[in-house]
Design an enzyme around this catalytic site. Structure first.
Site, PDB file in Angstrom:
ATOM      1  N   TYR A 142       0.722  -1.046  -0.122  1.00 52.82           N
ATOM      2  CA  TYR A 142      -0.234  -0.085   0.016  1.00 52.82           C
ATOM      3  C   TYR A 142       0.870   1.071  -0.081  1.00 52.82           C
ATOM      4  CZ  TYR A 142      -4.148  -3.075   0.981  1.00 52.82           C
ATOM      5  OH  TYR A 142      -5.125  -3.944   1.125  1.00 52.82           O
ATOM      6  N   LYS A 193       3.539 -15.460   1.692  1.00 60.21           N
ATOM      7  CA  LYS A 193       3.462 -15.988   0.304  1.00 60.21           C
ATOM      8  C   LYS A 193       4.925 -16.160  -0.294  1.00 60.21           C
ATOM      9  CE  LYS A 193       0.846 -17.498  -3.100  1.00 60.21           C
ATOM     10  NZ  LYS A 193       0.046 -18.556  -3.147  1.00 60.21           N
ATOM     11  N   ASP A 225      -3.035 -18.022   1.022  1.00 59.46           N
ATOM     12  CA  ASP A 225      -4.132 -18.887   0.529  1.00 59.46           C
ATOM     13  C   ASP A 225      -4.752 -20.062   1.299  1.00 59.46           C
ATOM     14  OD1 ASP A 225      -1.659 -19.751  -0.222  1.00 59.46           O
ATOM     15  OD2 ASP A 225      -2.334 -20.590  -2.084  1.00 59.46           O
ATOM     16  N   ASP A 249      -5.232  -6.989   5.901  1.00 56.24           N
ATOM     17  CA  ASP A 249      -6.403  -6.342   5.551  1.00 56.24           C
ATOM     18  C   ASP A 249      -7.536  -7.270   5.019  1.00 56.24           C
ATOM     19  OD1 ASP A 249      -8.330  -4.483   4.562  1.00 56.24           O
ATOM     20  OD2 ASP A 249      -7.091  -3.670   2.874  1.00 56.24           O
ATOM     21  N   ASP A 253     -10.904  -8.760   7.806  1.00 54.02           N
ATOM     22  CA  ASP A 253     -12.094  -8.708   7.524  1.00 54.02           C
ATOM     23  C   ASP A 253     -12.758 -10.270   7.512  1.00 54.02           C
ATOM     24  OD1 ASP A 253     -12.197  -6.173   7.587  1.00 54.02           O
ATOM     25  OD2 ASP A 253     -13.041  -5.672   5.516  1.00 54.02           O
TER      26      ASP A 253
END
Ligand code: NAD
Length: 367
Positions: A142, A193, A225, A249, A253
């Site tokens: 980000y 990852k 994943d 992020d 959620d």
């Protein structure tokens, strides 16, 4: 008597309504526990735009930097939606996070027994769930440079971002996760990852280095994943999860929805510790300003009350008092009181104010 300096930033929409319920608990703590908070209030977001033309004034920022902790309600609303990006209410929030150096975002996902049926997952999968997701908040893709959208000479458009982490960035967030695990069930799962991204190979190596300082904590690694699958398959396998900005992020959620309601979710954002171990910190409910129900005494104040409990635990080391507040919330739910967002058949629908008063009544019973 020690006094703790607290900055209250109610913000917009339902922010002031839910924050008013925390004030009741603060008054209760002074009266019944001899714990005093020196509370100053400030404006942020739309409220600050209306009064001062900007979402965050220098004065409010200075007060936040000086406070032992900041409690924020929510910002934003349709009134300010059409303002330019730089002066939108949300910029106030981002400005606070940036200037206070809040690099660690803590998002607990706790399922109270009384609400286990509110999740879309089966009761037995989520009942008793208590996990903590630690998201790196100020680095990663980000913020990485270079970034942008370019047009190449042949007219092809190219959009790109950069995923970058440095060893100090990873080490400080790993420390937060291990410290939290020490106060909990002593297990950390680091999510990356590393099979395809070099930046997260570095992430994994740095987390392992920090782990050497925490021999009492069990460390595991999981690809993102798989972590997303495991969160909905068997979330109770996790204690503390630590991960990058973007993975956090998304996963936080996802974990939030295991609990079934936005009105129940607290959060904390922490900065670096000084030489006395003190950190800048901001606590806030995960939900927004809910303009559709603002001003109607309908909002669920429990996410904000639980954010305050996190503040007691992580900024003031008042673990026992944090436990009391969380237990009072649990008892209120077990007693059958519900705001509209968590309403279930056979339960009593109550207002924001009645819910806040009920938490204080339960606190009274607990001491
Ligand atoms: P929202 O979280 O405000 O509301 C989503 C839905 O959940 C609405 O139906 C709302 O009524 C309900 N809800 C939210 N909190 C509730 C509570 N405590 N009790 C009962 N019901 C609750 O999200 P949105 O509608 O997407 O955004 C509204 C405004 O809030 C926007 O301006 C957005 O930018 C802002 N926002 C701010 C924050 C923040 O301050 N951290 C976070 C998200 C959204």
């Amino acid at each position: 008597m020690a006094t703790n300096k607290l900055l209250f930033l109610p913000g917009d929409g339902i922010g002031p309504e839910v924050m008013a319920q925390v004030m009741r608990i603060i008054e209760w703590m002074a009266k019944k526990r001899g714990i005093n908070f020196d509370v100053t209030s400030g404006l942020v977001g739309g409220a600050s735009i209306d009064a001062h033309g900007v979402p965050l004034t220098d004065e409010t920022l200075a007060a936040a930097m000086e406070a032992d902790a900041v409690l924020l309600g929510a910002v934003g609303g349709p009134k300010w939606d059409n303002l330019p990006f730089d002066v939108k209410p949300e910029r106030g929030l981002l400005g606070l996070r940036k200037e206070m150096g809040l690099f660690a975002n803590l998002r607990p996902a706790v399922v109270f027994d009384a609400l286990a049926d509110a999740s879309t997952l089966k009761h037995e999968v989520v009942a008793g769930l208590d996990i903590m997701i630690v998201r790196e908040l100020t680095g990663g893709i980000y913020f990485g440079q270079p970034r942008g959208i370019d047009t190449l000479p042949d007219g092809t458009r190219k959009g790109y971002n950069t995923l970058v982490y440095t060893s100090p960035e990873v080490q400080r967030i790993a420390k937060v996760a291990f410290d939290l695990a020490m106060k909990r069930n002593k297990r950390v799962c680091s999510v990356d990852k590393a099979n395809v991204l070099e930046s997260t190979i570095l992430w994994r190596e740095e987390v392992e280095k920090v782990h050497k300082e925490y021999p009492g904590v069990e460390l595991s690694h999981m690809y993102v994943d798989n972590a997303s699958m495991q969160l909905v398959r068997n979330p109770k396998q996790f204690d503390v999860m630590v991960t990058t900005n973007m993975f956090g992020d998304i996963l936080s959620d996802c974990a939030a929805m295991l609990t079934g309601s936005l009105g129940m979710l607290p959060s904390a954002s922490l900065g670096a510790a000084d030489d006395k171990g003190k950190r800048r910190a901001m606590y806030e409910p995960v939900h927004g300003s809910a303009p559709d129900i603002a001003g109607k005494d309908l909002a669920n104040p429990l996410a904000t009350i639980l954010s305050f409990a996190m503040m007691l635990r992580y900024s003031f080391n008042l673990d026992q008092d944090a436990d009391l507040v969380e237990k009072a919330v649990e008892n209120v739910l077990n007693g059958g009181l519900r705001t509209g967002d968590i309403m279930q058949p056979g339960k009593a629908k109550v207002s924001t104010t009645v819910m806040g008063e009920a938490v204080v009544r339960e606190l009274d019973k607990l001491v």
